[in-house]
Design a protein around this motif. Structure first.
Motif, mmCIF file in Angstrom:
data_model
loop_
_atom_site.group_PDB
_atom_site.id
_atom_site.type_symbol
_atom_site.label_atom_id
_atom_site.label_comp_id
_atom_site.label_asym_id
_atom_site.label_seq_id
_atom_site.Cartn_x
_atom_site.Cartn_y
_atom_site.Cartn_z
ATOM 1 N N LEU A 142 15.915 -0.525 11.539
ATOM 2 C CA LEU A 142 15.915 0.575 10.838
ATOM 3 C C LEU A 142 14.521 0.301 9.738
ATOM 4 O O LEU A 142 13.621 1.028 9.579
ATOM 5 N N PRO A 143 14.552 -0.841 9.281
ATOM 6 C CA PRO A 143 13.577 -1.464 8.074
ATOM 7 C C PRO A 143 12.123 -1.490 8.834
ATOM 8 O O PRO A 143 11.208 -0.756 8.225
ATOM 9 N N GLY A 144 12.279 -2.093 9.890
ATOM 10 C CA GLY A 144 10.892 -2.402 10.719
ATOM 11 C C GLY A 144 10.310 -1.314 11.326
ATOM 12 O O GLY A 144 9.316 -1.089 11.456
ATOM 13 N N ARG A 145 11.187 -0.303 12.038
ATOM 14 C CA ARG A 145 10.606 0.986 12.560
ATOM 15 C C ARG A 145 10.175 1.914 11.348
ATOM 16 O O ARG A 145 9.204 2.428 11.821
ATOM 17 N N THR A 146 10.994 1.896 9.975
ATOM 18 C CA THR A 146 10.442 2.715 8.905
ATOM 19 C C THR A 146 8.962 2.226 8.831
ATOM 20 O O THR A 146 7.978 2.950 8.466
ATOM 21 N N TRP A 147 8.758 0.889 8.352
ATOM 22 C CA TRP A 147 7.634 0.244 8.194
ATOM 23 C C TRP A 147 6.556 0.639 8.981
ATOM 24 O O TRP A 147 5.271 1.014 8.586
ATOM 25 N N VAL A 197 32.712 -0.693 10.713
ATOM 26 C CA VAL A 197 32.866 -0.235 9.427
ATOM 27 C C VAL A 197 32.629 1.247 9.298
ATOM 28 O O VAL A 197 32.941 1.990 8.412
ATOM 29 N N GLY A 198 32.200 1.893 10.609
ATOM 30 C CA GLY A 198 32.216 3.641 10.595
ATOM 31 C C GLY A 198 30.873 3.872 10.007
ATOM 32 O O GLY A 198 30.950 5.050 10.070
ATOM 33 N N ILE A 199 29.881 3.109 9.899
ATOM 34 C CA ILE A 199 28.532 3.397 9.443
ATOM 35 C C ILE A 199 28.009 4.213 10.734
ATOM 36 O O ILE A 199 27.729 3.422 11.813
ATOM 37 N N ASN A 200 27.326 5.391 10.881
ATOM 38 C CA ASN A 200 27.015 5.959 12.014
ATOM 39 C C ASN A 200 25.431 6.524 11.684
ATOM 40 O O ASN A 200 25.071 7.174 12.725
ATOM 41 N N LEU A 201 24.955 6.686 10.651
ATOM 42 C CA LEU A 201 23.752 7.459 10.481
ATOM 43 C C LEU A 201 22.901 6.568 9.494
ATOM 44 O O LEU A 201 23.295 5.973 8.573
ATOM 45 N N GLY A 202 21.508 6.077 9.677
ATOM 46 C CA GLY A 202 20.532 5.368 9.167
ATOM 47 C C GLY A 202 19.321 6.416 8.723
ATOM 48 O O GLY A 202 18.768 6.886 9.546
ATOM 49 N N VAL A 203 19.068 6.278 7.250
ATOM 50 C CA VAL A 203 17.674 6.792 6.830
ATOM 51 C C VAL A 203 16.816 6.097 6.242
ATOM 52 O O VAL A 203 17.209 5.138 5.271
ATOM 53 N N GLY A 204 15.603 5.819 6.761
ATOM 54 C CA GLY A 204 14.686 4.925 6.165
ATOM 55 C C GLY A 204 13.543 5.674 5.398
ATOM 56 O O GLY A 204 13.050 6.686 5.881
ATOM 57 N N VAL A 205 13.115 4.979 4.297
ATOM 58 C CA VAL A 205 12.046 5.697 3.242
ATOM 59 C C VAL A 205 11.145 4.755 3.169
ATOM 60 O O VAL A 205 11.256 3.764 2.380
ATOM 61 N N PRO A 206 9.823 4.726 3.585
ATOM 62 C CA PRO A 206 8.663 3.768 3.257
ATOM 63 C C PRO A 206 8.256 3.938 1.924
ATOM 64 O O PRO A 206 8.349 4.902 1.390
ATOM 65 N N TYR A 207 7.576 2.872 1.426
ATOM 66 C CA TYR A 207 7.330 2.872 -0.019
ATOM 67 C C TYR A 207 6.277 1.896 -0.175
ATOM 68 O O TYR A 207 6.481 0.517 -0.161
ATOM 69 N N ARG A 208 4.964 2.529 -0.345
ATOM 70 C CA ARG A 208 3.746 1.479 -0.557
ATOM 71 C C ARG A 208 3.259 1.225 -1.799
ATOM 72 O O ARG A 208 3.141 2.221 -2.774
ATOM 73 N N GLN A 252 1.830 -5.080 -0.027
ATOM 74 C CA GLN A 252 3.072 -5.114 -0.030
ATOM 75 C C GLN A 252 3.817 -3.636 0.336
ATOM 76 O O GLN A 252 3.260 -2.485 0.143
ATOM 77 N N THR A 253 4.960 -3.824 1.101
ATOM 78 C CA THR A 253 5.520 -2.622 1.585
ATOM 79 C C THR A 253 6.983 -2.723 1.389
ATOM 80 O O THR A 253 7.518 -4.005 1.438
ATOM 81 N N TRP A 254 7.634 -1.522 0.791
ATOM 82 C CA TRP A 254 9.052 -1.775 0.737
ATOM 83 C C TRP A 254 9.723 -0.504 1.612
ATOM 84 O O TRP A 254 8.855 0.407 1.842
ATOM 85 N N VAL A 255 10.681 -0.641 1.871
ATOM 86 C CA VAL A 255 11.614 0.266 2.651
ATOM 87 C C VAL A 255 12.999 0.537 2.011
ATOM 88 O O VAL A 255 13.829 -0.473 1.516
ATOM 89 N N LEU A 256 13.290 1.763 1.496
ATOM 90 C CA LEU A 256 14.781 2.055 1.084
ATOM 91 C C LEU A 256 15.429 2.527 2.364
ATOM 92 O O LEU A 256 14.907 3.576 2.849
#
Length: 313
Positions: A154-159, A185-196, A201-205
């Motif tokens: 998820l982080p790399g794809r958002t990047w 642990v029941g985690i079933n959904l991921g949302v990635g937000v890029p931040y430049r 420098q690249t950040w992903v939330l």
């Protein structure tokens, strides 16, 4: 159903633009005392969580309030809040606002908010800066020892996409490299937000959501059409299993229309605690689904708006 995020606040420059003042908030039940403690505060540059994000120029995650720069520790602990994430929104070098999210501390509280970072001069991979995981301790341990190349996980794809991204059904998603840990642990959904922040420098939330304590009840990503004359629906997920792509197939949101169109028009995040006063198609559909509150976060690129990420509580 409790959502993983309990509070969303907006901090905006005052008339001098030298300090941040309270610009509104969305609060879960029982958090009126925390809201009252926030309303009269001001934060200078590098002061408190909003001021720290302003000074850093990128998202900041604080997983322990005690003995830190955080200013409302007693009130936050009394309210059962244990983690804060501050996301500054800039237009060029000028701060528009800081959005602050707070999570709670139930024992059954599963999900995660993570901050990932790549410094192009140091590495071709993205590593975890910090994260808040609720009760998902093993998932946290493994995440802290994982790195992602561009285009992977998820982080790399958002990047790579340089746009907000939603990955559903993580237990079946081989593109989510931690799917086995997540499924346990029941985690079933991921949302990635890029931040430049500048060229190298690249950040992903990332928001990782579990069915029992979802990050939010609905997520939507809206992007400008080719002519940049309106926003069109790109992706979404709803905990009620609504087919959002079908719902919005021929719909659009005009510049300035409701909270989502307003985030595009102003470059400012929008908090809406009563969707009855929002005339957009997104708000109308949310009301039909029994949703009443919305957060709209503009994702601003080098030349203008890239997307608006909306979520509903």
């Amino acid at each position: 159903m409790k959502t993983f995020i309990r509070v969303v606040e907006l901090w905006v420059p005052d008339r001098t633009r030298m300090r941040l003042k309270f610009g509104g908030g969305l609060y879960s039940e029982g958090l009126s005392a925390f809201k009252a403690a926030s309303e009269d505060l001001r934060f200078g540059y590098d002061e408190g969580l909003p001021g720290k994000a302003w000074a850093c120029g990128h998202p900041v995650i604080l997983t322990k309030f005690a003995n830190s720069y955080f200013k409302r520790t007693d009130q936050a602990l009394a309210a059962g809040l244990t983690c804060g994430v501050a996301v500054p929104v800039f237009a060029g070098e000028f701060l528009q606002a800081v959005m602050v999210l707070f999570c709670g501390d139930d024992e059954a509280h599963v999900g995660a908010i993570e901050l990932w970072h790549n410094d192009a001069q140091m590495s071709h991979e993205m590593g975890l800066v910090d994260g808040y995981y609720g009760a998902a301790e093993m998932f946290e341990f493994n995440s802290r020892h994982t790195r992602f190349p561009r285009g992977f996980g998820l982080p790399g794809r958002t990047w790579k996409a340089d746009l907000p991204l939603i990955i559903k059904d993580l237990h079946d998603a081989k593109s989510f490299l931690r799917w086995e840990d997540a499924a346990k642990v029941g985690i079933n959904l991921g949302v990635g937000v890029p931040y430049r922040t500048g060229t190298d420098q690249t950040w992903v939330l990332t928001f990782l959501s579990a069915q029992a304590t979802p990050i939010a009840r609905r997520f939507e990503i809206w992007v400008p059409n080719e002519a940049r004359s309106a926003l069109v629906f790109r992706a979404g997920d709803c905990s009620a299993q609504t087919d959002l792509a079908a719902l919005y197939a021929d719909k659009s949101i005009a510049h300035g229309d409701g909270s989502i169109g307003g985030a595009w028009a102003t470059g400012m995040p929008a908090l809406n605690d009563d969707l009855a006063h929002d005339g957009s198609i997104a708000a109308a559909q949310a009301r039909t689904a029994g949703l009443s509150q919305m957060v709209a976060l503009p994702v601003i690129g080098s030349t203008g708006l890239d997307a608006v990420l909306a979520w509903y509580l």
